[in-house]
Motif scaffolding. Structure first.
Motif: not given
Lengths: 225, 234
Positions: A154-156, A163-164, A169-172
């Motif tokens: 979330s910081f990245l 970002g939103e 995509f990245l997180y999951l």
């Protein structure tokens, strides 16, 4: 001691922010309820089917509501560049990260308790509350993994233009092992196979350690520029 | 002895060069005002001096140590275009949070003293988002007083403020200087910037046109430079 003190100060500040703004938690609770209602209407499950599908439904709700909440907590740091008051302080990037991860963990656990209760009511499935002591291990360890990865990403992503969109995509992608472990181990516990669930719970714990180590290394660089 | 030394610093954003071969040193009781038109590279320079941005090339030292090996981040106060305040928290809670991060003893007492000095005590229970822009800037600056840093880096501290608040902030910045702290400030306001400075610098297209002692520069010269670059300043 100072490391923990600074992490605690950041956790305390995030709790105060949530009490004042009610942005992150209220959004998470609303989305989780909304998703459960949709699942409830769309699937129309009997008691047998609920038992086999419960863990899958719950982890989908946890994952999507969680992304929303964690995105908000890092936005609170980016608004007015408030995070610079932590950057220009004796708090190390690691204590900053741990403080944020703990506050995210706390908010996620509150959202999950609410989701479990709502699930029990909406799907008329009180078994999930009765088995809560056994479900705690996969639930807390899985949520810890969510929080560790989510805090970093979330910081990245809030630092980037899209970002939103990028965050889910990245997180999951990165938390897939934790989601799988959570779904399978909770499913086993709900269907009476507690022993079989342990190897999956251990796997989640190993991924948590891996996420923690990598995130601690990367967060320092994230704060550099 | 110099607190900060910047040598041969260059910063590029893709094809655009924001800073090109910057050398500057900041002494322990120095007070430098950086003037320059919009897009001259002032914000980039101050971000690099503060350490929140890395240069593309060149070296940055704090107390003769490379930034990465130094304690600079807990000894520097940076106030950029934004206030670095948590808008949803109250004035008192923002200050209390800073005190906790800096492990300041007698927190309540310290917060009361600083807020009274900055005329914000009466507003201590108000959320920051209910304050005027001037009060927010003043609160943001008050954080610097409570943490007792060695260097204040202030990027356009008067932007968006009316005359009353400008005067108020100016007085507080002068107070920093009398306390023997180092200050580097960027501003478009020539008179205010000039009044604060021991040294004056003018940045244009990523390069210093000069860095001189205040006595060696006439204020008209600064106005003339701004004029020649097509920028109207106060």
């Amino acid at each position: 001691m100072r490391f923990l003190g600074n992490a605690a100060a950041i956790l305390r500040k995030d709790i105060l922010l949530e009490l004042r703004g009610r942005e992150s938690l209220s959004l998470m609770l609303f989305l989780s309820l909304l998703l459960l209602v949709i699942f409830n209407i769309a699937l129309d499950l009997d008691k047998e089917s609920v038992s086999s599908l419960a863990s899958g439904i719950l982890w989908v709700v946890f994952a999507f509501s969680g992304i929303l909440g964690m995105g908000r907590t890092s936005m609170a740091e980016r608004d007015e560049e408030a995070y610079l008051s932590i950057v220009f302080s004796p708090a190390t990037p690691e204590s900053f990260y741990i403080g944020k991860a703990l506050s995210n963990l706390l908010f996620l656990l509150i959202m999950e308790c609410f989701t479990l209760l709502s699930f029990a009511v909406l799907f008329d499935f009180e078994k999930i509350i009765l088995l809560l002591p056994q479900l705690l291990a996969p639930l807390v360890l899985g949520t810890l993994g969510f929080s560790l990865v989510g805090t970093l990403f979330s910081f990245l992503t809030t630092a980037t233009r899209y970002g939103e969109i990028l965050l889910p995509f990245l997180y999951l992608t990165v938390v897939i092992p934790v989601i799988l472990g959570g779904v399978i181990s909770m499913g086993m516990i709900l269907n009476g196979n507690t022993d079989g669930a342990w190897k999956w719970i251990q796997m989640i714990a190993v991924f948590d350690l891996l996420y923690l180590a990598v995130s601690l290394l990367l967060f320092r660089y994230l704060m550099e520029d | 002895m110099n607190l900060i030394e910047i040598k041969g610093v260059m910063k590029q954003y893709h094809a655009k060069t924001a800073l090109n071969g910057i050398d500057i040193s900041i002494g322990k009781q120095d007070s430098i005002t950086v003037f320059g038109p919009n897009g001259a590279g002032k914000t980039t320079l101050l971000k690099i001096i503060s350490g929140i941005m890395s240069p593309t090339a060149g070296n940055t030292y704090y107390n003769k140590k490379k930034y990465s090996d130094s304690d600079m981040r807990k000894e520097v106060f940076y106030l950029g275009h934004k206030t670095s305040l948590y808008n949803a928290l109250t004035v008192g809670e923002n200050m209390d949070f800073i005190c906790r991060l800096f492990s300041i003893n007698h927190r309540a007492e310290s917060v009361r003293k600083i807020l009274k000095e900055h005329g914000l005590w009466e507003r201590r229970r108000d959320p920051v988002n209910e304050l005027s822009q001037g009060m927010k800037r003043r609160l943001a600056l008050a954080k610097g007083f409570i943490t007792d840093p060695k260097l204040f880096i202030l990027d356009e501290p008067f932007t968006g403020l009316d005359l009353r608040w400008r005067t108020s902030i100016l007085a507080k910045i002068k107070e920093i200087s009398t306390q023997g702290k180092a200050i580097i400030i960027s501003t478009h306001l020539v008179e205010e910037g000039f009044a604060l400075a021991k040294r004056v610098a003018f940045l244009h297209k990523g390069k210093f046109l000069f860095i001189k002692k205040k006595e060696e520069v006439k204020i008209e010269e600064i106005y003339r430079l701004f004029d020649s670059m097509g920028e109207t300043v106060k």
